[in-house]
Design a protein around this motif. Sequence first.
Motif, PDB file in Angstrom:
ATOM      1  N   LEU A 195      18.528  32.253 -53.288  1.00 18.12           N
ATOM      2  CA  LEU A 195      17.968  30.973 -53.298  1.00 18.12           C
ATOM      3  C   LEU A 195      17.076  30.577 -54.407  1.00 18.12           C
ATOM      4  CD1 LEU A 195      17.345  30.279 -49.217  1.00 18.12           C
ATOM      5  CD2 LEU A 195      19.396  29.483 -50.689  1.00 18.12           C
ATOM      6  N   SER A 196      16.422  31.805 -54.916  1.00 17.65           N
ATOM      7  CA  SER A 196      15.575  31.469 -56.159  1.00 17.65           C
ATOM      8  C   SER A 196      16.462  31.293 -57.524  1.00 17.65           C
ATOM      9  CB  SER A 196      14.759  32.755 -56.327  1.00 17.65           C
ATOM     10  OG  SER A 196      15.447  33.723 -56.775  1.00 17.65           O
ATOM     11  N   TYR A 197      17.797  31.501 -57.335  1.00 16.93           N
ATOM     12  CA  TYR A 197      18.572  31.330 -58.780  1.00 16.93           C
ATOM     13  C   TYR A 197      19.477  30.170 -58.395  1.00 16.93           C
ATOM     14  CZ  TYR A 197      17.075  36.347 -59.195  1.00 16.93           C
ATOM     15  OH  TYR A 197      16.351  37.436 -59.256  1.00 16.93           O
ATOM     16  N   ALA A 198      20.127  29.935 -57.212  1.00 16.76           N
ATOM     17  CA  ALA A 198      21.052  29.108 -57.140  1.00 16.76           C
ATOM     18  C   ALA A 198      20.753  27.645 -56.866  1.00 16.76           C
ATOM     19  CB  ALA A 198      21.835  29.395 -55.711  1.00 16.76           C
ATOM     20  N   ASP A 199      21.437  26.673 -57.168  1.00 15.53           N
ATOM     21  CA  ASP A 199      21.306  25.320 -56.966  1.00 15.53           C
ATOM     22  C   ASP A 199      22.278  25.025 -55.818  1.00 15.53           C
ATOM     23  OD1 ASP A 199      19.618  24.618 -59.279  1.00 15.53           O
ATOM     24  OD2 ASP A 199      21.312  25.342 -60.587  1.00 15.53           O
ATOM     25  N   ASP A 200      23.411  25.489 -55.760  1.00 16.11           N
ATOM     26  CA  ASP A 200      24.259  25.238 -54.675  1.00 16.11           C
ATOM     27  C   ASP A 200      24.788  26.631 -54.187  1.00 16.11           C
ATOM     28  OD1 ASP A 200      26.916  22.979 -54.393  1.00 16.11           O
ATOM     29  OD2 ASP A 200      27.509  25.008 -54.231  1.00 16.11           O
ATOM     30  N   VAL A 201      24.709  26.663 -52.865  1.00 14.24           N
ATOM     31  CA  VAL A 201      25.433  27.953 -52.045  1.00 14.24           C
ATOM     32  C   VAL A 201      26.360  27.384 -51.317  1.00 14.24           C
ATOM     33  CG1 VAL A 201      24.515  29.560 -50.674  1.00 14.24           C
ATOM     34  CG2 VAL A 201      22.875  28.597 -52.089  1.00 14.24           C
ATOM     35  N   VAL A 202      27.609  28.242 -51.349  1.00 10.82           N
ATOM     36  CA  VAL A 202      28.692  27.846 -50.613  1.00 10.82           C
ATOM     37  C   VAL A 202      28.896  28.970 -49.556  1.00 10.82           C
ATOM     38  CG1 VAL A 202      31.131  27.497 -50.715  1.00 10.82           C
ATOM     39  CG2 VAL A 202      29.764  26.301 -52.509  1.00 10.82           C
TER      40      VAL A 202
ATOM     41  N   LYS B 283      18.352  23.198 -51.772  1.00  8.75           N
ATOM     42  CA  LYS B 283      19.672  23.710 -52.297  1.00  8.75           C
ATOM     43  C   LYS B 283      20.760  22.679 -51.876  1.00  8.75           C
ATOM     44  CE  LYS B 283      17.254  26.941 -54.298  1.00  8.75           C
ATOM     45  NZ  LYS B 283      16.812  26.386 -55.665  1.00  8.75           N
ATOM     46  N   SER B 284      21.933  22.624 -52.651  1.00 10.83           N
ATOM     47  CA  SER B 284      23.074  21.976 -52.359  1.00 10.83           C
ATOM     48  C   SER B 284      23.822  22.928 -51.200  1.00 10.83           C
ATOM     49  CB  SER B 284      23.833  21.523 -53.383  1.00 10.83           C
ATOM     50  OG  SER B 284      24.907  20.946 -52.811  1.00 10.83           O
ATOM     51  N   VAL B 285      24.411  22.540 -50.195  1.00 10.33           N
ATOM     52  CA  VAL B 285      25.260  23.431 -49.115  1.00 10.33           C
ATOM     53  C   VAL B 285      26.640  23.040 -49.033  1.00 10.33           C
ATOM     54  CG1 VAL B 285      25.339  23.991 -47.052  1.00 10.33           C
ATOM     55  CG2 VAL B 285      23.076  24.225 -47.756  1.00 10.33           C
ATOM     56  N   GLY B 286      27.626  23.872 -49.224  1.00 13.91           N
ATOM     57  CA  GLY B 286      29.137  23.662 -49.167  1.00 13.91           C
ATOM     58  C   GLY B 286      29.682  24.924 -48.137  1.00 13.91           C
ATOM     59  N   LEU B 287      30.707  24.436 -47.709  1.00 15.03           N
ATOM     60  CA  LEU B 287      31.684  25.152 -46.912  1.00 15.03           C
ATOM     61  C   LEU B 287      32.914  25.552 -47.953  1.00 15.03           C
ATOM     62  CD1 LEU B 287      32.282  26.798 -44.212  1.00 15.03           C
ATOM     63  CD2 LEU B 287      33.320  24.501 -43.606  1.00 15.03           C
ATOM     64  N   ARG B 288      33.349  26.840 -47.901  1.00 18.14           N
ATOM     65  CA  ARG B 288      34.718  27.041 -48.393  1.00 18.14           C
ATOM     66  C   ARG B 288      35.698  26.767 -47.369  1.00 18.14           C
ATOM     67  NH1 ARG B 288      36.850  32.176 -52.057  1.00 18.14           N
ATOM     68  NH2 ARG B 288      38.959  31.648 -52.150  1.00 18.14           N
ATOM     69  N   ILE B 289      36.838  26.102 -47.719  1.00 20.47           N
ATOM     70  CA  ILE B 289      38.084  25.818 -46.751  1.00 20.47           C
ATOM     71  C   ILE B 289      39.286  26.600 -47.168  1.00 20.47           C
ATOM     72  CG2 ILE B 289      39.674  23.730 -46.212  1.00 20.47           C
ATOM     73  CD1 ILE B 289      36.704  23.626 -44.841  1.00 20.47           C
ATOM     74  N   ASN B 290      40.008  27.141 -46.158  1.00 20.73           N
ATOM     75  CA  ASN B 290      41.282  27.542 -46.504  1.00 20.73           C
ATOM     76  C   ASN B 290      42.282  26.633 -45.984  1.00 20.73           C
ATOM     77  OD1 ASN B 290      43.674  29.018 -46.217  1.00 20.73           O
ATOM     78  ND2 ASN B 290      42.906  30.565 -45.081  1.00 20.73           N
ATOM     79  N   PRO B 291      42.808  25.756 -46.961  1.00 12.78           N
ATOM     80  CA  PRO B 291      43.825  24.843 -46.531  1.00 12.78           C
ATOM     81  C   PRO B 291      44.995  25.345 -45.972  1.00 12.78           C
ATOM     82  CG  PRO B 291      43.845  24.936 -48.746  1.00 12.78           C
ATOM     83  CD  PRO B 291      42.756  25.866 -48.494  1.00 12.78           C
ATOM     84  N   GLU B 292      45.320  26.534 -45.900  1.00 14.97           N
ATOM     85  CA  GLU B 292      46.506  27.294 -45.380  1.00 14.97           C
ATOM     86  C   GLU B 292      47.889  26.699 -46.037  1.00 14.97           C
ATOM     87  OE1 GLU B 292      46.151  28.002 -41.025  1.00 14.97           O
ATOM     88  OE2 GLU B 292      44.916  26.062 -41.295  1.00 14.97           O
ATOM     89  N   PHE B 293      47.657  26.823 -47.626  1.00 11.32           N
ATOM     90  CA  PHE B 293      48.750  26.342 -48.201  1.00 11.32           C
ATOM     91  C   PHE B 293      48.925  27.037 -49.228  1.00 11.32           C
ATOM     92  CE2 PHE B 293      50.509  23.740 -51.633  1.00 11.32           C
ATOM     93  CZ  PHE B 293      51.827  23.261 -50.892  1.00 11.32           C
ATOM     94  N   SER B 294      49.804  28.099 -49.441  1.00 10.22           N
ATOM     95  CA  SER B 294      49.713  29.031 -50.439  1.00 10.22           C
ATOM     96  C   SER B 294      50.881  28.486 -51.712  1.00 10.22           C
ATOM     97  CB  SER B 294      50.632  30.137 -49.887  1.00 10.22           C
ATOM     98  OG  SER B 294      50.787  31.192 -50.893  1.00 10.22           O
TER      99      SER B 294
END
Length: 381
Positions: free
Chosen positions: A101-108, A127-138
Amino acid sequence: MEKVIKAIEGASLRTPYYLIDIERLKENLRILRRVREESGAKILLAQKAFSMYSAYPIIREYLDGTTASGLYEARLGKEEFGKETHVFSPAYRDDEFDEILSYADDVVFNSVKQVDKFAKRAKIAGKSVGLRINPEFSTQEGHAIYDPCAPFSRLGATEKNFDERIIPILDGLHFHTLCEQNFDDLRRTFSAFESKFGKYFKNMKWLNFGGGHHITRDGYDVDGLIAFVKDVRNKYGVEVYLEPGEAVVLNAGYLVSSVLEIINNGKDVAILDTSAACHMPDVIEMPYRPPVYGSGEDNEKMYNARFGGPTCLAGDIIGDYSFDKELNEGDKIVFMDMALYTMVKNNTFNGMALPSIATLEQNGDVKIVKEFGYDDFKSRL
């Protein structure tokens, strides 16, 4: 290419060494800057592909920041690049998170569980907060090792594993499913992403389309990408992030090696002073056959040779090549497109020395950036 070969022939560097062509690097960066300026996207350097921080002063003139896969990359990006620092990890360590957190601006985060565990701390830290999505589309063909949408993938929250209650704490959604792919694959992936999660987009400040976009490759539909990003930004009122790694340094790097010995066991086998296992691991992991200057496919030209490394690993084989004339001990071999996923994956198996790092400056000079020795091997053990 003539300028590169002339520089290599005139250099007195001990092989093996990586050579980064600054002129070609800037050509790639100018394309990425055009995408930024005309689409409004923010573009980040994915350090997992290229972390040669001596080049960061050049790259930061064109891009918005860096992405990191954990603590050390986050620190490197913050200290050496500056600007925006984004971090994603499949799972964070509690004893490292405050430093991140001391380095990041955005944490996913990778899952709803990780959001529940860490997101509040990130928010309190501003910090800005995100979630990684798996769209289940290969969209991968033949490279399952690089497919985050493969069955049983550990990367990203699927629609089934998503929980709407975390929406208020999220600033953005992220997907990263591409690998060396063109715009059409991004568009098709986004359609799958949008069909499952589009109802949440207007609640977000940003959407991150990840990496794997070969934007600087000949034939990439740059105009299509620009128009698409503009449409998404206008439709949903969000920032759009792209985080290429390969595209930043595509075709901008070389690995210069020498022939140590040639033996014949049914065909000529040239033992080089560089190793697939140690210096270009993707040759074995993907696998793939790296391009070599002046070569053809096996049996295409007069003289055929297999290239192998000097380690004890029987499978330390780089590939089969052909040339217009016979190779000899001491000949230079120039592997191309060797900036990405090489230096960042190097290892010292068998006590192999790490290749030196050099740059080809725009005036034609070769400049040594870093050399390695015994202590670099010993200090890791």
